[in-house]
Scaffold this motif. Structure first.
Motif, short mmCIF file in Angstrom:
data_model
loop_
_atom_site.label_atom_id
_atom_site.label_comp_id
_atom_site.label_asym_id
_atom_site.label_seq_id
_atom_site.Cartn_x
_atom_site.Cartn_y
_atom_site.Cartn_z
N MET A 52 0.76 -0.99 0.05
CA MET A 52 -0.12 -0.04 -0.08
C MET A 52 0.70 1.13 -0.11
SD MET A 52 -2.77 -1.41 2.60
CE MET A 52 -4.03 0.28 2.84
N ILE A 53 1.95 1.25 0.85
CA ILE A 53 2.98 2.21 0.82
C ILE A 53 3.46 2.42 -0.57
CG2 ILE A 53 4.81 3.12 1.87
CD1 ILE A 53 4.31 1.91 4.45
N ARG A 54 3.99 1.57 -0.99
CA ARG A 54 4.71 1.42 -2.40
C ARG A 54 3.69 2.19 -3.35
NH1 ARG A 54 6.93 -3.85 -3.15
NH2 ARG A 54 8.17 -3.67 -1.28
N GLY A 55 2.43 1.72 -3.42
CA GLY A 55 1.23 2.15 -4.44
C GLY A 55 1.07 3.64 -4.35
N VAL A 56 0.94 3.94 -2.98
CA VAL A 56 0.54 5.47 -2.85
C VAL A 56 1.76 6.45 -3.14
CG1 VAL A 56 0.51 6.94 -1.03
CG2 VAL A 56 -1.32 5.21 -1.19
N THR A 57 2.86 5.76 -3.18
CA THR A 57 4.18 6.66 -3.47
C THR A 57 4.54 6.62 -5.11
OG1 THR A 57 5.74 4.96 -2.87
CG2 THR A 57 5.41 6.64 -1.33
N THR A 58 4.53 5.32 -5.55
CA THR A 58 5.21 5.30 -6.93
C THR A 58 4.06 4.67 -7.91
OG1 THR A 58 6.11 2.97 -6.39
CG2 THR A 58 7.61 5.08 -6.43
N GLY A 59 3.25 4.02 -7.50
CA GLY A 59 2.11 3.14 -8.21
C GLY A 59 2.60 1.92 -8.81
N TYR A 60 1.68 0.94 -9.55
CA TYR A 60 2.08 -0.05 -10.33
C TYR A 60 1.52 0.10 -11.57
CZ TYR A 60 2.81 -2.00 -5.45
OH TYR A 60 3.27 -2.22 -4.44
N LYS A 61 2.32 -0.64 -12.47
CA LYS A 61 2.33 -0.60 -13.79
C LYS A 61 2.41 -2.14 -14.52
CE LYS A 61 3.65 2.37 -17.67
NZ LYS A 61 4.67 3.30 -18.12
N PHE A 62 1.37 -2.69 -15.22
CA PHE A 62 1.51 -4.05 -15.46
C PHE A 62 1.27 -3.91 -17.19
CE2 PHE A 62 1.46 -5.16 -11.58
CZ PHE A 62 1.13 -6.49 -11.29
N LYS A 63 2.09 -4.72 -17.90
CA LYS A 63 1.84 -4.68 -19.25
C LYS A 63 1.14 -5.85 -19.77
CE LYS A 63 4.86 -0.80 -21.11
NZ LYS A 63 5.93 -0.45 -21.80
N MET A 64 0.51 -5.88 -20.77
CA MET A 64 -0.28 -7.19 -21.31
C MET A 64 -0.03 -7.20 -22.64
SD MET A 64 -3.66 -7.75 -18.93
CE MET A 64 -3.40 -9.54 -19.14
N VAL A 65 0.21 -8.39 -23.41
CA VAL A 65 0.56 -8.27 -24.82
C VAL A 65 -0.38 -9.44 -25.26
CG1 VAL A 65 2.14 -9.34 -26.56
CG2 VAL A 65 3.01 -8.41 -24.48
N LEU A 66 -1.15 -8.99 -26.69
CA LEU A 66 -2.05 -9.63 -27.58
C LEU A 66 -1.23 -10.52 -28.19
CD1 LEU A 66 -4.23 -6.60 -28.72
CD2 LEU A 66 -4.39 -7.72 -26.46
N ALA A 67 -1.41 -11.86 -28.09
CA ALA A 67 -0.71 -12.94 -28.94
C ALA A 67 -1.78 -13.68 -29.44
CB ALA A 67 -0.12 -14.08 -28.02
N TYR A 68 -1.61 -13.73 -30.93
CA TYR A 68 -2.54 -14.40 -31.93
C TYR A 68 -1.73 -14.98 -33.09
CZ TYR A 68 -2.67 -9.76 -34.06
OH TYR A 68 -2.38 -8.41 -34.57
#
Length: 196
Positions: free
Chosen positions: A87-103
């Protein structure tokens, strides 16, 4: 065997306020505010402050304690402490996830709904079904076709909500009644990192 006391401490950095009242933890920081309820766990959560009399500097920390616990119950202390750290980390820097479309053959078509608060998936394996997934609170989806083709970026302060939204998107594109070693179509998480 019972352990008399099990405790874990989480240091509170500057620019962050934490309040804990009846196992409800509220974390305020530069990126916003997060609250989490730990009433399911039989432990004590306290915010402690120490003032150095010589330098007049104050240190504060969150202490998570469990009294008279067995070995398997003690695990809750570390789990609660690490979720407060997240929670502390999220409030200071935040979270970023990347998703790839595979077909392989049928291109997956994606539309963002409500300015990135939801997603619409079309033409998965050539199916006519339109899959819609709404983001959990505090999560936004962005897409930049010029820089990265077939990549979705999910951002938010709450690690649980960001990762669960990724899971919802991934599960919506599960291949049914086919050999998944051969049919690798889907939307997969490719990168997890702190947003800076």
């Amino acid at each position: 065997m019972k352990y008399i006391l099990t405790e874990e401490h989480v240091a509170i950095p500057e620019k962050i306020e934490i309040t804990a009242k009846s196992k409800q933890v509220k974390v305020k920081g530069p990126r916003g505010e997060l609250t989490k309820n730990f009433k399911h766990a039989a432990l004590d959560i306290q915010v402690q402050k120490k003032v150095n009399k010589k330098t007049n500097a104050s240190k504060s920390r969150v202490s998570v304690r469990m009294w008279q616990s067995y070995r398997k119950q003690r695990c809750q202390v570390n789990s609660v402490a690490s979720s407060i750290k997240n929670m502390i980390r999220g409030v200071t820097t935040g979270y970023k996830f990347k998703m790839v479309l595979a077909y392989a053959h049928f291109p997956i078509i994606i539309n963002l709904l409500d300015k990135g608060l939801g997603i619409e998936i079309k033409n998965f394996l050539g199916e006519k079904i339109i899959r819609t997934i709404k983001c959990l609170p505090g999560v936004t989806i962005t897409r930049n076709e010029q820089e990265e083709k077939n990549v979705l970026t999910l951002q938010g302060n709450d690690l649980n909500n960001v990762s669960l939204t990724c899971a919802l998107i991934h599960q919506a594109c599960a291949v049914k009644n086919k050999d998944i070693r051969q049919f690798l179509d889907g939307i997969y998480v490719s990168e997890k990192r702190l947003e800076i």
